[in-house]
Design a protein around this motif. Structure first.
Motif, PDB file in Angstrom:
ATOM      1  N   GLU A  49     -50.546  76.731  -2.620  1.00 46.06           N
ATOM      2  CA  GLU A  49     -49.896  76.545  -3.918  1.00 46.06           C
ATOM      3  C   GLU A  49     -50.565  77.352  -5.023  1.00 46.06           C
ATOM      4  N   HIS A  50     -51.859  77.547  -4.929  1.00 49.01           N
ATOM      5  CA  HIS A  50     -52.602  78.283  -5.957  1.00 49.01           C
ATOM      6  C   HIS A  50     -52.955  79.699  -5.515  1.00 49.01           C
ATOM      7  N   SER A  51     -52.328  80.168  -4.450  1.00 44.82           N
ATOM      8  CA  SER A  51     -52.629  81.500  -3.921  1.00 44.82           C
ATOM      9  C   SER A  51     -51.384  82.358  -3.742  1.00 44.82           C
ATOM     10  N   SER A  52     -50.273  81.958  -4.331  1.00 42.42           N
ATOM     11  CA  SER A  52     -49.023  82.661  -4.063  1.00 42.42           C
ATOM     12  C   SER A  52     -49.108  84.144  -4.419  1.00 42.42           C
ATOM     13  N   ASP A  53     -49.928  84.498  -5.404  1.00 48.65           N
ATOM     14  CA  ASP A  53     -50.051  85.907  -5.791  1.00 48.65           C
ATOM     15  C   ASP A  53     -50.855  86.720  -4.787  1.00 48.65           C
ATOM     16  N   LEU A  54     -51.460  86.077  -3.798  1.00 47.70           N
ATOM     17  CA  LEU A  54     -52.261  86.782  -2.799  1.00 47.70           C
ATOM     18  C   LEU A  54     -51.534  87.001  -1.481  1.00 47.70           C
ATOM     19  N   PHE A  55     -50.361  86.421  -1.332  1.00 49.56           N
ATOM     20  CA  PHE A  55     -49.611  86.620  -0.094  1.00 49.56           C
ATOM     21  C   PHE A  55     -49.169  88.081   0.006  1.00 49.56           C
ATOM     22  N   PHE A  56     -48.652  88.479   1.127  1.00 51.05           N
ATOM     23  CA  PHE A  56     -48.409  89.881   1.427  1.00 51.05           C
ATOM     24  C   PHE A  56     -47.085  90.438   0.900  1.00 51.05           C
ATOM     25  N   SER A  57     -46.024  89.654   0.916  1.00 48.68           N
ATOM     26  CA  SER A  57     -44.693  90.194   0.622  1.00 48.68           C
ATOM     27  C   SER A  57     -44.532  90.559  -0.851  1.00 48.68           C
ATOM     28  N   GLU A  58     -43.549  91.386  -1.104  1.00 52.15           N
ATOM     29  CA  GLU A  58     -43.346  91.920  -2.454  1.00 52.15           C
ATOM     30  C   GLU A  58     -42.937  90.845  -3.455  1.00 52.15           C
ATOM     31  N   HIS A  59     -42.096  89.933  -3.051  1.00 53.94           N
ATOM     32  CA  HIS A  59     -41.585  88.909  -3.969  1.00 53.94           C
ATOM     33  C   HIS A  59     -41.842  87.498  -3.443  1.00 53.94           C
TER      34      HIS A  59
END
Length: 188
Positions: free
Chosen positions: A34-44
């Motif tokens: 929940e607090h790491s969504s900006d670190l996932f791989f996909s563009e959006h």
């Protein structure tokens, strides 16, 4: 730099160093998505959305399987890298552009299917290589891609396209789903 170590001079990490960093990232993503969504791989954040809303609490029995059509970069903007690297899923990375293949061999477990996907089985010409405004790129020629516009745009960057033409066999999605690696698997 030898022995799989990064060169301090070049600052480029070796594949083992990259894999170790990816494992640390996966631990973080799985611990607190929940607090790491900006670190996932996909563009959006497609990978984050699917994991948090579907697969975190309901993992596929026996592990997941994906078919990534137009995979492009092995990690950056990848919709499947998280599932591959962090969850151990298996899958197919369907990508006609050979400039991406070495990254898949070094960093991903998916089987690369070196084809494009179209509505009918055909052979097409592609321009593949590097453009200063897109980085690694590939374009099917004669299917809406205007190479002259791309050349004009690249002149604004005081550079030229460094590309070559390749001939690529395109499969239909039905043909991809009939490959032996997919046999017997559930695909939504």
């Amino acid at each position: 730099a030898g022995g799989g170590r990064s060169s301090r001079r070049s600052g480029i990490a070796s594949p083992p160093e990259i894999r170790a960093r990816l494992q640390a990232l996966c631990r973080r993503l799985l611990r607190d998505p929940e607090h790491s969504s900006d670190l996932f791989f996909s563009e959006h954040n497609q990978d984050w959305f699917l994991f948090v809303n579907r697969f975190r609490d309901h993992p596929p029995p026996g592990g997941g399987f994906y078919v990534d059509v137009g995979s492009s970069y092995p990690l950056t903007k990848s919709n499947t890298a998280f599932f591959d690297l962090c969850l151990g899923w298996k899958g197919l990375c369907v990508e006609p552009n050979p400039v991406y293949y070495s990254g898949y061999a070094e960093l991903r477990s998916c089987k690369v299917v070196p084809h494009c996907v179209l509505g009918n089985h055909s052979v097409v010409r592609m321009a593949v290589g590097f453009t200063p405004f897109q980085g690694l790129a590939g374009h099917v020629l004669g299917h809406g891609y205007n190479r002259n516009s791309a050349v004009q745009l690249s002149r604004g960057f005081r550079s030229v396209l460094r590309e070559r033409e390749v001939t690529v066999e395109c499969l239909t999605l039905a043909e991809v789903l009939q490959l032996p690696e997919v046999a017997g698997r559930h695909v939504d």
